[in-house]
Motif scaffolding. Structure first.
Motif, short mmCIF file in Angstrom:
data_model
loop_
_atom_site.label_atom_id
_atom_site.label_comp_id
_atom_site.label_asym_id
_atom_site.label_seq_id
_atom_site.Cartn_x
_atom_site.Cartn_y
_atom_site.Cartn_z
N ILE A 1 39.64 -8.32 38.82
CA ILE A 1 39.48 -9.31 37.75
C ILE A 1 38.15 -9.11 37.04
CG2 ILE A 1 39.25 -11.76 37.23
CD1 ILE A 1 41.14 -12.30 39.61
N LEU A 2 37.08 -9.00 37.82
CA LEU A 2 35.75 -8.83 37.23
C LEU A 2 35.61 -7.49 36.51
CD1 LEU A 2 33.49 -10.28 40.08
CD2 LEU A 2 34.22 -11.40 37.97
N GLY A 3 36.24 -6.45 37.07
CA GLY A 3 36.16 -5.13 36.46
C GLY A 3 36.82 -5.07 35.10
N PHE A 4 38.05 -5.55 35.01
CA PHE A 4 38.73 -5.56 33.72
C PHE A 4 38.07 -6.53 32.75
CE2 PHE A 4 42.44 -3.71 36.04
CZ PHE A 4 42.62 -2.61 35.23
N GLY A 5 37.60 -7.68 33.28
CA GLY A 5 36.89 -8.62 32.43
C GLY A 5 35.62 -8.01 31.86
N ALA A 6 34.89 -7.28 32.69
CA ALA A 6 33.66 -6.62 32.23
C ALA A 6 33.96 -5.59 31.14
CB ALA A 6 32.97 -5.95 33.41
N MET A 7 35.06 -4.85 31.30
CA MET A 7 35.41 -3.85 30.29
C MET A 7 35.77 -4.51 28.96
SD MET A 7 34.77 -0.93 31.40
CE MET A 7 35.41 -0.10 29.94
N GLU A 8 36.33 -5.71 29.01
CA GLU A 8 36.61 -6.43 27.76
C GLU A 8 35.32 -6.70 27.00
OE1 GLU A 8 38.86 -9.97 28.39
OE2 GLU A 8 40.69 -8.92 28.94
N PHE A 9 34.26 -7.06 27.74
CA PHE A 9 32.98 -7.37 27.10
C PHE A 9 32.21 -6.11 26.71
CE2 PHE A 9 33.79 -11.56 28.83
CZ PHE A 9 33.21 -12.39 27.88
N VAL A 10 32.19 -5.12 27.60
CA VAL A 10 31.44 -3.89 27.34
C VAL A 10 31.97 -3.19 26.09
CG1 VAL A 10 30.97 -1.56 28.20
CG2 VAL A 10 30.71 -3.53 29.72
N THR A 11 33.28 -3.17 25.94
CA THR A 11 33.89 -2.51 24.78
C THR A 11 33.97 -3.43 23.57
OG1 THR A 11 36.13 -3.14 25.50
CG2 THR A 11 35.28 -1.01 26.27
#
Length: 298
Positions: A14-24
């Motif tokens: 959850i945190l990994g995909f959520g982080a990628m939403e913000f990073v990108t």
């Protein structure tokens, strides 16, 4: 797999995909400005209720039923090889979820599923956005409990982590498959992957606002972990493209439904004039007709 490790891996997904939403910056572009407080209430409370209420009811309830109806079968299948357990889970959990999802796009069950499609954005936060009774009645959750009773515990834990990772990735605002499609050497591999599991391209199409662009396919692409079920049963639509708009036409034309009705229908019903969330309101097929009529007169 221990329950603590399983929980840690799911949280990491959850945190990994959520982080990628913000990073990108996909979250900022696709979700911010579109998500309302109404959306937030629905998504947070559905996630909490699924984890704290629905899953425990299904697992404990199925365990109690098994103890009552077939006590001698406790851990009776524990010696099956892992691949056999995985195959049985794919049929008992994922295939039944495909069928449940497909049935939920019919007039009878659509009110229990429309909340999942009412967001105008894709994001990990949408993954478990649904009606409370949609999950409570989902056959796969109860079958999963039976599998654990029969001795699938460790394999079920790994299976669940993999499934959560796939469906989070399919809903994520960051389309992880897009850059892979552009690499010529990976095209054969991606051809297999997009027919095997749910990907952003195929699942976003299922959430599309319209089918008119040739990309949207909200009347198909029902797969959760395996997209193979769509291929097998003829409901697959693969374009490697992403719809320009997400959501429901009736919400655009008549206004969004309150989170209370979306989450707790039929106990709480809509006050909107044209709504699938009240008896006599409008079935999914009638909504399509109302949308077409209003667009013609606009």
């Amino acid at each position: 797999m221990s329950s603590h490790l399983q929980l840690a891996l799911i949280v990491a997904c959850i945190l990994g995909f959520g982080a990628m939403e913000f990073v990108t910056r996909r979250y900022q572009a696709s979700v911010s400005g579109k998500a309302t407080a109404n959306d937030a209430w629905l998504e947070v409370l559905m996630f909490v209720s699924l984890v704290a209420i629905t899953q425990p009811i299904a697992l404990l309830g199925s365990n109690a039923l098994c103890n009552w109806l077939m006590p001698a079968q406790h851990n009776a299948w524990a010696n099956l090889p892992w691949w056999a357990m995985t195959g049985l889970l794919l049929i008992g959990d994922d295939l039944t979820q495909y069928l449940w999802h497909r049935a939920s796009h019919t007039p009878l069950l659509w009110p229990l599923h429309r909340a999942h499609h009412s967001s105008s954005y894709m994001s990990v936060r949408v993954t478990y956005r649904n009606n409370f009774f949609y999950y409570l009645m989902m056959p796969g959750l109860w079958i999963g409990g039976v599998a654990v009773y029969l001795g699938f515990g460790s394999v079920y834990g790994v299976y669940l982590v993999v499934k959560v990772a796939v469906i989070l990735g399919a809903h994520c605002a960051w389309p992880w498959d897009a850059p892979l499609y552009r690499i010529r050497a990976l095209r054969p591999l991606m051809w297999v992957i997009e027919r095997a599991i749910s990907t952003p391209a195929t699942h976003w199409a299922h959430h599309a606002l319209t089918n008119a662009d040739g990309i949207g396919h909200y009347k198909g692409n029902f797969g959760n972990l395996l997209f193979f079920w769509d291929v097998l049963f003829g409901t697959a639509h693969i374009t490697r493209k992403y719809p320009a708009q997400i959501g429901l036409q009736d919400d655009v034309l008549f206004g969004e439904e309150r989170w209370t009705a979306q989450m707790f229908y039929p106990l709480v019903q809509s006050k909107r004039e044209h709504s699938a969330l009240r008896p006599g309101g409008a079935a999914i097929t009638e909504i399509d007709q109302l949308v077409a009529a209003k667009q013609e007169t606009a």
